[in-house]
Design a protein around this motif. Structure first.
Motif, PDB file in Angstrom:
ATOM      1  N   ASP A 174       0.821  -1.205   0.000  1.00  0.00           N
ATOM      2  CA  ASP A 174       0.000   0.000   0.000  1.00  0.00           C
ATOM      3  C   ASP A 174       0.865   1.269   0.000  1.00  0.00           C
ATOM      4  N   ARG A 175       2.185   1.086   0.092  1.00  0.00           N
ATOM      5  CA  ARG A 175       3.076   2.250   0.124  1.00  0.00           C
ATOM      6  C   ARG A 175       3.713   2.538  -1.224  1.00  0.00           C
ATOM      7  N   GLY A 176       3.703   1.588  -2.111  1.00  0.00           N
ATOM      8  CA  GLY A 176       4.416   1.831  -3.356  1.00  0.00           C
ATOM      9  C   GLY A 176       4.022   0.872  -4.440  1.00  0.00           C
ATOM     10  N   GLY A 177       4.774   0.914  -5.537  1.00  0.00           N
ATOM     11  CA  GLY A 177       4.433   0.070  -6.661  1.00  0.00           C
ATOM     12  C   GLY A 177       5.532   0.013  -7.682  1.00  0.00           C
ATOM     13  N   TYR A 178       5.156  -0.482  -8.850  1.00  0.00           N
ATOM     14  CA  TYR A 178       6.092  -0.729  -9.941  1.00  0.00           C
ATOM     15  C   TYR A 178       5.410  -0.297 -11.232  1.00  0.00           C
ATOM     16  N   GLY A 179       6.119   0.486 -12.052  1.00  0.00           N
ATOM     17  CA  GLY A 179       5.488   0.952 -13.277  1.00  0.00           C
ATOM     18  C   GLY A 179       6.403   1.819 -14.116  1.00  0.00           C
ATOM     19  N   THR A 180       5.861   2.939 -14.575  1.00  0.00           N
ATOM     20  CA  THR A 180       6.592   3.837 -15.470  1.00  0.00           C
ATOM     21  C   THR A 180       6.611   5.248 -14.882  1.00  0.00           C
ATOM     22  N   ALA A 181       7.512   6.065 -15.416  1.00  0.00           N
ATOM     23  CA  ALA A 181       7.627   7.447 -14.941  1.00  0.00           C
ATOM     24  C   ALA A 181       7.973   8.352 -16.113  1.00  0.00           C
ATOM     25  N   ILE A 182       7.591   9.620 -15.993  1.00  0.00           N
ATOM     26  CA  ILE A 182       7.964  10.646 -16.970  1.00  0.00           C
ATOM     27  C   ILE A 182       8.624  11.783 -16.196  1.00  0.00           C
ATOM     28  N   LEU A 183       9.787  12.189 -16.659  1.00  0.00           N
ATOM     29  CA  LEU A 183      10.517  13.319 -16.083  1.00  0.00           C
ATOM     30  C   LEU A 183      10.539  14.439 -17.118  1.00  0.00           C
ATOM     31  N   SER A 184      10.494  15.684 -16.656  1.00  0.00           N
ATOM     32  CA  SER A 184      10.482  16.793 -17.616  1.00  0.00           C
ATOM     33  C   SER A 184      11.152  18.037 -17.044  1.00  0.00           C
ATOM     34  N   ARG A 185      11.949  18.662 -17.891  1.00  0.00           N
ATOM     35  CA  ARG A 185      12.511  19.969 -17.548  1.00  0.00           C
ATOM     36  C   ARG A 185      11.465  21.062 -17.714  1.00  0.00           C
ATOM     37  N   PHE A 186      10.486  20.806 -18.578  1.00  0.00           N
ATOM     38  CA  PHE A 186       9.389  21.742 -18.795  1.00  0.00           C
ATOM     39  C   PHE A 186       8.250  21.422 -17.823  1.00  0.00           C
ATOM     40  N   PRO A 187       7.359  22.383 -17.572  1.00  0.00           N
ATOM     41  CA  PRO A 187       6.257  22.134 -16.625  1.00  0.00           C
ATOM     42  C   PRO A 187       5.312  21.037 -17.108  1.00  0.00           C
ATOM     43  N   ILE A 188       4.938  20.148 -16.185  1.00  0.00           N
ATOM     44  CA  ILE A 188       3.939  19.126 -16.462  1.00  0.00           C
ATOM     45  C   ILE A 188       2.591  19.654 -16.012  1.00  0.00           C
ATOM     46  N   ASP A 189       1.687  19.825 -16.964  1.00  0.00           N
ATOM     47  CA  ASP A 189       0.397  20.455 -16.686  1.00  0.00           C
ATOM     48  C   ASP A 189      -0.605  19.466 -16.082  1.00  0.00           C
ATOM     49  N   SER A 190      -0.583  18.236 -16.557  1.00  0.00           N
ATOM     50  CA  SER A 190      -1.501  17.206 -16.043  1.00  0.00           C
ATOM     51  C   SER A 190      -0.958  15.836 -16.427  1.00  0.00           C
ATOM     52  N   PHE A 191      -1.448  14.803 -15.748  1.00  0.00           N
ATOM     53  CA  PHE A 191      -1.022  13.447 -16.098  1.00  0.00           C
ATOM     54  C   PHE A 191      -2.056  12.453 -15.598  1.00  0.00           C
ATOM     55  N   ASP A 192      -2.027  11.242 -16.182  1.00  0.00           N
ATOM     56  CA  ASP A 192      -2.853  10.144 -15.692  1.00  0.00           C
ATOM     57  C   ASP A 192      -2.241   8.836 -16.162  1.00  0.00           C
ATOM     58  N   ASN A 193      -2.617   7.736 -15.504  1.00  0.00           N
ATOM     59  CA  ASN A 193      -2.111   6.412 -15.859  1.00  0.00           C
ATOM     60  C   ASN A 193      -3.298   5.487 -16.106  1.00  0.00           C
ATOM     61  N   THR A 194      -3.250   4.764 -17.240  1.00  0.00           N
ATOM     62  CA  THR A 194      -4.348   3.877 -17.628  1.00  0.00           C
ATOM     63  C   THR A 194      -3.827   2.450 -17.748  1.00  0.00           C
ATOM     64  N   HIS A 195      -4.460   1.523 -17.063  1.00  0.00           N
ATOM     65  CA  HIS A 195      -4.070   0.109 -17.176  1.00  0.00           C
ATOM     66  C   HIS A 195      -4.548  -0.461 -18.507  1.00  0.00           C
ATOM     67  N   LEU A 196      -3.725  -1.331 -19.070  1.00  0.00           N
ATOM     68  CA  LEU A 196      -3.988  -1.910 -20.385  1.00  0.00           C
ATOM     69  C   LEU A 196      -4.611  -3.305 -20.243  1.00  0.00           C
ATOM     70  N   PRO A 197      -5.172  -3.833 -21.347  1.00  0.00           N
ATOM     71  CA  PRO A 197      -5.746  -5.183 -21.294  1.00  0.00           C
ATOM     72  C   PRO A 197      -4.725  -6.191 -20.771  1.00  0.00           C
ATOM     73  N   ASN A 198      -5.217  -7.183 -20.027  1.00  0.00           N
ATOM     74  CA  ASN A 198      -4.317  -8.145 -19.399  1.00  0.00           C
ATOM     75  C   ASN A 198      -4.968  -9.533 -19.353  1.00  0.00           C
ATOM     76  N   ARG A 199      -4.197 -10.522 -18.989  1.00  0.00           N
ATOM     77  CA  ARG A 199      -4.685 -11.892 -18.820  1.00  0.00           C
ATOM     78  C   ARG A 199      -4.239 -12.421 -17.457  1.00  0.00           C
ATOM     79  N   ASP A 200      -4.902 -13.410 -17.003  1.00  0.00           N
ATOM     80  CA  ASP A 200      -4.550 -14.003 -15.706  1.00  0.00           C
ATOM     81  C   ASP A 200      -3.099 -14.467 -15.707  1.00  0.00           C
ATOM     82  N   GLY A 201      -2.437 -14.157 -14.632  1.00  0.00           N
ATOM     83  CA  GLY A 201      -1.044 -14.587 -14.490  1.00  0.00           C
ATOM     84  C   GLY A 201      -0.042 -13.688 -15.176  1.00  0.00           C
TER      85      GLY A 201
END
Length: 330
Positions: A174-201
């Motif tokens: 519940d404290r953390g996770g594993y995924g992707t990140a975006i870094l920017s020298r320019f201002p980040i105005d907004s962001f969101d993360n969407t999970h993609l289709p998956n299969r069991d296992g």
């Protein structure tokens, strides 16, 4: 003799009295004729003094009528208007047609987040040496025990003076996770993360979006990491990714680890809308394949590109220079 004289004087006085009376009457009339106007003026002045406002009163009462006094009103000095209060200066508007906007974008898979906190400085050094303005990281940990319970994207960004956003696809605790990140020298105005289709296992994958303001113009960046075990699952995932990419207008770029080769159906799906900016760069993985991509739309013109080999990951850092054109109506 004496009596005769008195009688004579008396007779003469009686004769002179009418004449004297006439003289006195004429004199009195003449005197009244001269004095009467002056007395009238004095009485009028006295009446004016008691009933009319003074010059000071007139000055304090702008509504007083000029007819209230026979004398003209004094002239008053006109006051200047108070100076206007300075408004808070607005941020200067940047011409959307000013081109080009030059920036360097990097994609880098950092080996499953299995780097020590000390090695994060090495990753930051690779990014710094490339001159990257926007960085897409895959296999990133946030507050996980295996990588020292640290916020990896935040630490790397802080060493570079950048902003960072993180998209968790696999929640280990519940404290953390594993995924992707975006870094920017320019201002980040907004962001969101969407999970993609998956299969069991299968490992949950996602696409992280960030709207970045590059010198006043919006650039929408998408970072993804597709499944590495099933081509059919990758096809479903890239379809979902492109559906999200197509929902945005203007300058946009998709990057990341697609786990698919140059001639794959996955890449062909993406290239239906985007272009392959690093087609001539060669392998991006220790195994010799090319799986890491930067795919811009027509708003971005690709320039020089580089593949940087490091001992920090089994993937190489891929960076490309871009020139972003102005608004569509320029």
């Amino acid at each position: 003799m004496t009596h005769h004289r008195r009688t004579t004087i008396s007779v003469r006085l009686k004769e002179l009295l009418p004449i004297l009376a006439v003289v006195l009457t004429v004199g009195a009339i003449a005197g009244l004729t001269v004095l009467a106007p002056r007395l009238g003026d004095a009485r009028q002045a006295s009446a004016d003094a008691s009933s009319s406002p003074s010059a000071d009163t007139l000055a304090a009462s702008p509504s007083a009528s000029p007819s209230a006094s026979s004398q003209p009103l004094p002239k008053f000095k006109t006051l200047d208007a108070p100076p206007a209060i300075d408004k808070i200066p607005k941020k200067p508007k940047i011409d959307p047609c000013a081109v080009p906007r030059n920036l360097t974008v990097m994609t880098f898979n950092i080996k499953g987040g299995r780097v020590s906190p000390g090695e994060l400085g090495g990753i930051a050094g690779v990014i710094r040496d490339s001159g990257a303005d926007v960085v897409l990281l895959q296999e990133v940990d946030q507050n996980r025990r295996r990588s020292g319970n640290v916020d990896q994207p935040a630490i790397i960004a802080s060493q570079l003076g950048m902003q960072s956003v993180f998209g968790a696809n696999d929640y280990i605790t519940d404290r953390g996770g594993y995924g992707t990140a975006i870094l920017s020298r320019f201002p980040i105005d907004s962001f969101d993360n969407t999970h993609l289709p998956n299969r069991d296992g299968k490992e949950q994958r996602g696409v992280l979006r960030a709207s970045i303001i590059v010198e006043g113009q919006r650039l929408v960046v998408f970072n993804t990491h597709l499944d590495h075990t099933s081509d059919s699952l990758r096809q479903a995932q890239i379809g979902a990714v492109m559906s999200k990419v197509n929902a945005y207008d203007g300058a946009k770029l998709l990057g990341g680890d697609l786990n698919a080769g140059s001639g794959s159906g996955v890449l062909s799906t993406a290239l239906g809308v985007l272009s392959d900016a690093g087609a001539a760069l060669g392998a991006s993985h220790d195994g010799g394949g090319r799986v890491d991509y930067l795919l811009p739309n027509s708003w971005l013109k690709a320039g020089d590109g580089r593949v940087t080999r490091t001992g920090l990951s089994d993937h190489h850092a891929v960076s490309i220079d871009f020139a972003m054109r102005g608004a569509e109506d320029c």
